[in-house]
Design an enzyme around this catalytic site. Structure first.
Site, PDB file in Angstrom:
ATOM      1  N   PRO A 102       0.761  -1.417   0.032  1.00 37.58           N
ATOM      2  CG  PRO A 102      -0.828  -1.606   1.780  1.00 37.58           C
ATOM      3  CD  PRO A 102       0.558  -2.172   1.126  1.00 37.58           C
ATOM      4  CD  GLU A 103       2.557   2.865  -4.440  1.00 32.23           C
ATOM      5  OE1 GLU A 103       2.812   4.025  -4.773  1.00 32.23           O
ATOM      6  OE2 GLU A 103       2.818   2.032  -5.373  1.00 32.23           O
ATOM      7  NE  ARG A 113       2.987 -11.529   0.084  1.00 31.09           N
ATOM      8  CZ  ARG A 113       3.813 -11.141  -1.149  1.00 31.09           C
ATOM      9  NH1 ARG A 113       4.816 -10.646  -1.008  1.00 31.09           N
ATOM     10  NH2 ARG A 113       3.255 -11.426  -2.210  1.00 31.09           N
ATOM     11  CG  HIS A 146      -4.001 -15.377   6.691  1.00 29.97           C
ATOM     12  ND1 HIS A 146      -2.978 -16.233   6.882  1.00 29.97           N
ATOM     13  CD2 HIS A 146      -4.743 -15.775   5.543  1.00 29.97           C
ATOM     14  CE1 HIS A 146      -3.004 -17.058   5.955  1.00 29.97           C
ATOM     15  NE2 HIS A 146      -4.105 -16.737   4.990  1.00 29.97           N
TER      16      HIS A 146
END
Length: 276
Positions: free
Chosen positions: A2-3, A111, A92
């Site tokens: 994400p930016e 992740r 997750h």
């Protein structure tokens, strides 16, 4: 990853969903997400009230009462969900913040690369990861003379420089490709070779593109969602990123993909001529 537009969209959603809520309990399922002692992390947040949620670059800042801030970086796949406590946990989910009203803020990360850390609110600026960040591109701090000066000292390719968070905060791979295409600048052009006019155009395109991306809720390329679990819409407005082999929307030439600074980089070889 994400930016700025995606993190800002998440921030705005969380403000609507959890501002002024008080934490009753914190459960850390995967300890490595937390920087420091997970038990101490949970204890410090107990009975704390979320007064505001800020952002610096790609970092989320959860500001609690009593001068405590949680600095959160989503990294590649981090997401925040707000759910009722009686709803089943999503796969997750690694950290659960339970509020006194029966809702939960759940941190989900496929992740497990995301990190969160507690700091004193008045010392945020001294945190190493934040202290080195460049100006916010959507703020009054992002001024042309400073941008020109920073680029004048950089011999690296402009794409690599834009990814350097010390030059300008929040730009990542997708938006770097987009603003360079919009500015007609080749990603391999050394930053120091750019004219003041080119830098001025680049600065304005950074501001315009990020503003538009925030308005569209960010870009969803793989799995990004906001705090309401909505995907972003800006991927439909991308001009060059992910369009290798397709015609340039400006001149019709075929978009090319190369690697710059170890990142996949998309550009038009006709519109964007390299300066050596």
């Amino acid at each position: 990853m994400p930016e700025l537009p995606e993190v800002e969209t998440v921030r705005r959603g969380l403000v609507k969903l959890i501002k002024n809520k008080t934490i009753e309990q914190v459960k850390v399922i995967y300890p490595k997400i937390v920087v420091g002692d997970p038990l101490e992390f949970a204890q410090q947040l107990q009975n704390k009230k979320i007064e505001s949620i800020g952002r610096r670059g790609k970092f989320l800042l959860f500001n609690f009462n009593q001068g405590v801030t949680m600095v959160s970086h989503l990294r590649m796949e981090g997401k925040y969900f707000v759910k009722s406590a009686d709803k089943p946990l999503e796969k997750h989910t690694h950290v659960i913040f339970s509020f006194t009203d029966g809702l939960q803020l759940r941190y989900n990360d496929v992740r497990k690369f995301g990190r969160m850390q507690l700091v004193k609110t008045n010392s945020i600026a001294q945190l190493p990861n934040l202290a080195k960040l460049g100006p916010e591109p959507l703020s009054d701090q992002f001024v042309l003379p400073d941008f020109v000066q920073k680029l004048a000292n950089k011999k690296k390719a402009i794409k690599a420089v834009l990814l350097d968070q010390t030059v300008v905060a929040g730009l990542g791979n997708i938006y770097a490709d987009e603003v360079l295409w919009l500015s007609k600048i080749h990603p391999l052009t050394p930053a120091a070779k750019l004219s003041v006019k080119q830098i001025s155009v680049l600065r304005q395109q950074i501001i315009t593109e990020l503003t538009a991306a925030v308005k569209a809720g960010g870009t969803t390329v793989r799995s990004y969602t906001d705090a309401f679990e909505h995907s972003g819409n800006f991927q439909f407005d991308l001009h060059v990123y992910g369009r290798q082999g397709q015609p340039c929307q400006r001149c019709g030439s075929q978009i090319v993909k190369i690697r710059v600074a170890q990142r996949g980089t998309h550009f038009c070889p006709s519109c964007q001529q390299v300066i050596k």
